[in-house]
Design an enzyme around this catalytic site. Structure first.
Site, PDB file in Angstrom:
ATOM      1  N   CYS A   1      73.939 -54.783  31.573  1.00 54.27           N
ATOM      2  CA  CYS A   1      72.588 -54.303  31.289  1.00 54.27           C
ATOM      3  C   CYS A   1      72.459 -54.032  29.788  1.00 54.27           C
ATOM      4  O   CYS A   1      73.373 -53.472  29.181  1.00 54.27           O
ATOM      5  CB  CYS A   1      72.353 -53.026  32.093  1.00 54.27           C
ATOM      6  SG  CYS A   1      70.935 -52.092  31.572  1.00 54.27           S
TER       7      CYS A   1
ATOM      8  N   CYS B   1      70.275 -47.537  35.024  1.00 53.05           N
ATOM      9  CA  CYS B   1      68.805 -47.637  35.045  1.00 53.05           C
ATOM     10  C   CYS B   1      68.253 -47.347  36.425  1.00 53.05           C
ATOM     11  O   CYS B   1      67.054 -47.102  36.568  1.00 53.05           O
ATOM     12  CB  CYS B   1      68.354 -49.039  34.662  1.00 53.05           C
ATOM     13  SG  CYS B   1      68.766 -49.532  32.995  1.00 53.05           S
TER      14      CYS B   1
ATOM     15  N   HIS C   1      67.148 -36.815  24.448  1.00 52.71           N
ATOM     16  CA  HIS C   1      66.214 -36.037  25.274  1.00 52.71           C
ATOM     17  C   HIS C   1      65.407 -35.081  24.388  1.00 52.71           C
ATOM     18  O   HIS C   1      64.212 -34.905  24.582  1.00 52.71           O
ATOM     19  CB  HIS C   1      66.966 -35.160  26.289  1.00 52.71           C
ATOM     20  CG  HIS C   1      67.756 -35.921  27.318  1.00 52.71           C
ATOM     21  ND1 HIS C   1      69.128 -35.940  27.321  1.00 52.71           N
ATOM     22  CD2 HIS C   1      67.368 -36.649  28.378  1.00 52.71           C
ATOM     23  CE1 HIS C   1      69.549 -36.656  28.358  1.00 52.71           C
ATOM     24  NE2 HIS C   1      68.505 -37.112  29.010  1.00 52.71           N
TER      25      HIS C   1
ATOM     26  N   LYS D   1      72.870 -45.903  20.264  1.00 47.14           N
ATOM     27  CA  LYS D   1      71.941 -45.069  21.028  1.00 47.14           C
ATOM     28  C   LYS D   1      72.676 -43.866  21.609  1.00 47.14           C
ATOM     29  O   LYS D   1      73.774 -43.980  22.121  1.00 47.14           O
ATOM     30  CB  LYS D   1      71.348 -45.916  22.150  1.00 47.14           C
ATOM     31  CG  LYS D   1      70.405 -45.173  23.067  1.00 47.14           C
ATOM     32  CD  LYS D   1      70.134 -46.001  24.315  1.00 47.14           C
ATOM     33  CE  LYS D   1      69.519 -45.145  25.398  1.00 47.14           C
ATOM     34  NZ  LYS D   1      69.559 -45.791  26.706  1.00 47.14           N
TER      35      LYS D   1
ATOM     36  N   HIS E   1      72.837 -50.385  29.184  1.00 43.62           N
ATOM     37  CA  HIS E   1      74.107 -49.776  29.598  1.00 43.62           C
ATOM     38  C   HIS E   1      75.266 -50.767  29.504  1.00 43.62           C
ATOM     39  O   HIS E   1      75.809 -51.190  30.530  1.00 43.62           O
ATOM     40  CB  HIS E   1      73.991 -49.237  31.028  1.00 43.62           C
ATOM     41  CG  HIS E   1      72.945 -48.183  31.176  1.00 43.62           C
ATOM     42  ND1 HIS E   1      71.673 -48.456  31.643  1.00 43.62           N
ATOM     43  CD2 HIS E   1      72.976 -46.864  30.882  1.00 43.62           C
ATOM     44  CE1 HIS E   1      70.962 -47.338  31.635  1.00 43.62           C
ATOM     45  NE2 HIS E   1      71.723 -46.358  31.185  1.00 43.62           N
TER      46      HIS E   1
ATOM     47  N   CYS F   1      71.768 -52.083  38.281  1.00 43.07           N
ATOM     48  CA  CYS F   1      72.377 -51.213  37.263  1.00 43.07           C
ATOM     49  C   CYS F   1      72.227 -49.766  37.726  1.00 43.07           C
ATOM     50  O   CYS F   1      71.104 -49.295  37.921  1.00 43.07           O
ATOM     51  CB  CYS F   1      71.710 -51.387  35.894  1.00 43.07           C
ATOM     52  SG  CYS F   1      72.309 -50.174  34.693  1.00 43.07           S
TER      53      CYS F   1
ATOM     54  N   HIS G   1      70.945 -34.417  25.632  1.00 39.86           N
ATOM     55  CA  HIS G   1      71.463 -34.732  24.294  1.00 39.86           C
ATOM     56  C   HIS G   1      70.301 -34.867  23.316  1.00 39.86           C
ATOM     57  O   HIS G   1      69.143 -34.593  23.669  1.00 39.86           O
ATOM     58  CB  HIS G   1      72.334 -35.982  24.348  1.00 39.86           C
ATOM     59  CG  HIS G   1      71.692 -37.165  25.008  1.00 39.86           C
ATOM     60  ND1 HIS G   1      70.604 -37.807  24.475  1.00 39.86           N
ATOM     61  CD2 HIS G   1      71.982 -37.808  26.171  1.00 39.86           C
ATOM     62  CE1 HIS G   1      70.256 -38.807  25.264  1.00 39.86           C
ATOM     63  NE2 HIS G   1      71.056 -38.826  26.315  1.00 39.86           N
TER      64      HIS G   1
ATOM     65  N   LYS H   1      74.221 -40.614  27.756  1.00 42.70           N
ATOM     66  CA  LYS H   1      75.350 -40.127  28.526  1.00 42.70           C
ATOM     67  C   LYS H   1      76.396 -41.235  28.648  1.00 42.70           C
ATOM     68  O   LYS H   1      77.578 -41.035  28.391  1.00 42.70           O
ATOM     69  CB  LYS H   1      74.843 -39.715  29.916  1.00 42.70           C
ATOM     70  CG  LYS H   1      75.904 -39.280  30.892  1.00 42.70           C
ATOM     71  CD  LYS H   1      76.354 -37.857  30.637  1.00 42.70           C
ATOM     72  CE  LYS H   1      77.466 -37.498  31.630  1.00 42.70           C
ATOM     73  NZ  LYS H   1      78.243 -36.379  31.164  1.00 42.70           N
TER      74      LYS H   1
HETATM   75 ZN   LIG Z   1      70.944 -50.154  32.826  1.00 44.88          ZN
END
Ligand SMILES: [Zn+2]
Length: 504
Positions: free
Chosen positions: A145, A131, A21, A295, A148, A128, A18, A298
């Site tokens: 997290c 991560c 990246h 952010k 996430h 997580c 995306h 994915k």
């Molecule tokens: Zn995470």
């Protein structure tokens, strides 16, 4: 020629790349191209992180064996990076034999040199899967997290191999404080320093019986923890442990996202110290691309595909927009509105217009041949000032500053056209004055082709050719910007560099 070994983070092969990246790869590519321009012997590495649990899950969802899945994703990523003109010299995948050998050797080296650094113990914590790491209390907000918020943390308890990270905190702190290991920008360095000052805990470096990964040396029941595995890619790509790898290692610059600073500025240096290997010279942690304040990732969901962003105004315009507007130092916002505005103002009306009107005047008044006119003009002075600023910014990895410096030259040249009014000089028959003006403009364009090449390789090349310059602008050295050799060149009007789209 000084060597410059530059790397980007390797990406999980669990979904399409995306904009986040893309920012990292394009920024690193811009740096690689700039270092080549400055005469360094650049080695630029990119690649894929293929052993994570999220990869295994993605393969299972797609109903294909993991190797088939990662092969497919690797070609998908490589295709995007080729479209975005990434000039990487190597492409590493953590499923390659060269990487297996390097990971095994690094662990054996730590076992051999600092046997006390690796030990077996029980671990219990919240894991997580986004991560691929156990999260500490400070990294958890509302039971999730920080990186996430949509994923559940998984309580995990097992016997693992541990790395004595706690032993290395003070040494790494000293190395960062003395500038031996540079961490930039300063906001990221301060975070790492605070983390180190707070003291480090040992980390688990293996997982029990993972079906996808590298077996732990001497304990085939255990698999090397995916982060430990992934970080070593930078070393694997140098040929380590084969003789000669020191010609490339250590890395001169690791370009990463700010979310993985701890891995690169704490764990990775500690692993290298444990194996008695040289440390990277610098880590640059860029910010995130925000889409309406969120952010791009994915797991956070994507509002815009990379494909759409490339199609909007072409790959070069996207590269420029990401580095100029979103930026490489902190979080920045991406919106279609801003992208369209920048495209029109900076590229179509700014740089593109300067190129087309200059080349048109050369064609009309001088048959396309750049006149030989000695003597510096006021525009040459401004060009030289912009070039000096450009170098200062680019050396400091301030890519936004570098682009801004180049564009002061664009504005100065467009203003110069208005002020000198070459059409009036032609009408009045002031031939030598007209020669001076046209030559100064051609010099400005030549310098701009060189300065913009790290940002917009294809457009810079098109302009280079329109100016009648030989070869590839990517092979040009900085002296060519300082002394643009345009006299007597046969230019051509060429195609419009940045056409105005109907939608804007
Ligand atoms: Zn995470």
């Amino acid at each position: 020629m000084p060597k410059f070994y530059l790397t980007t983070a390797i990406d999980y092969s669990n979904g399409d790349p995306h904009l986040g990246h893309a920012l990292e790869k394009v920024g690193a590519d811009c740096i690689a191209r700039y270092r080549r321009l400055r005469g360094d012997q650049v080695h630029f590495l990119m690649g894929m992180d293929e052993h994570s649990q999220s990869v295994l899950q993605a393969a299972a969802r797609a109903g294909v064996p993991p190797q088939e899945w990662v092969d497919r994703m690797a070609s998908r990523f490589a295709e995007f990076w080729a479209r975005l003109e990434c000039s990487n010299d190597d492409w590493i995948r953590t499923t390659e034999p060269r990487h297996f050998r390097s990971v095994t050797e690094l662990l054996q080296r730590i076992q051999r040199l600092n046997s006390d650094d690796l030990y077996v113990s029980e671990y219990e914590g919240l894991y997580c899967t986004g991560c691929e790491e156990f999260k500490q209390e400070s990294q958890i907000v509302d039971g999730h997290c920080i990186e996430h918020p949509t994923l559940e943390l998984i309580p995990t308890r097992e016997r693992n191999h541990f790395f004595r990270l706690s032993r290395y905190g003070d040494r790494i702190l000293d190395l960062i404080s003395s500038g031996t290991l540079r961490v930039e920008p300063a906001i990221r360095r301060n975070e790492v320093v605070r983390l180190l000052q707070g003291g480090l805990q040992d980390i688990s470096v293996s997982r029990l019986r993972q079906p996808w990964g590298i077996p732990f040396p001497g304990d085939p029941d255990q698999t090397v923890y995916v982060w430990f595995d992934a970080l070593i890619n930078y070393l694997s790509a140098t040929g380590f442990p084969e003789p000669g790898y020191e010609q490339r290692w250590p890395a001169d610059l690791h370009v990463i996202g700010k979310g993985i600073t701890r891995f690169h500025c704490v764990i990775w240096p500690a692993m290298l110290l444990g194996a008695d290997l040289a440390l990277p010279r610098e880590v640059w942690a860029h910010g995130y691309v925000q889409w309406e304040g969120t952010k791009m990732s994915k797991t956070a969901g994507t509002a815009v595909t990379l494909d759409e962003a490339i199609e909007r105004h072409g790959p070069d315009a996207l590269r420029y927009f990401l580095l100029r507007e979103v930026g490489f130092e902190a979080d920045g916002n991406f919106t279609w509105e801003r992208f369209d505005e920048r495209y029109t103002a900076d590229l179509a009306d700014g740089f593109g217009n300067l190129a087309s009107r200059t080349l048109a005047m050369l064609a009309k008044y001088r048959g396309g041949v750049v006149p030989s006119a000695a003597g510096a003009t006021s525009l040459d002075e401004l060009r030289q000032r912009a070039q000096a600023e450009y170098v200062l910014f680019m050396d400091a990895l301030d890519l936004r500053g570098g682009a801004e410096a180049a564009w002061t030259s664009v504005s100065a040249a467009n203003l110069y056209v208005q002020q000198t009014a070459p059409w009036a000089l032609a009408k009045a028959g002031k031939d030598s004055e007209l020669d001076q003006v046209l030559t100064a403009l051609a010099r400005a364009l030549c310098s701009l082709a060189i300065m913009t090449a790290p940002f917009m390789p294809a457009k810079a090349q098109a302009l280079w050719e329109d100016l009648g310059m030989e070869g590839n602008v990517a092979d040009a050295k900085w002296t060519a910007a300082e002394n643009p050799a345009v006299d007597g060149r046969s230019t051509r009007k060429g195609s419009v560099l940045f056409p105005k789209p109907a939608t804007v």
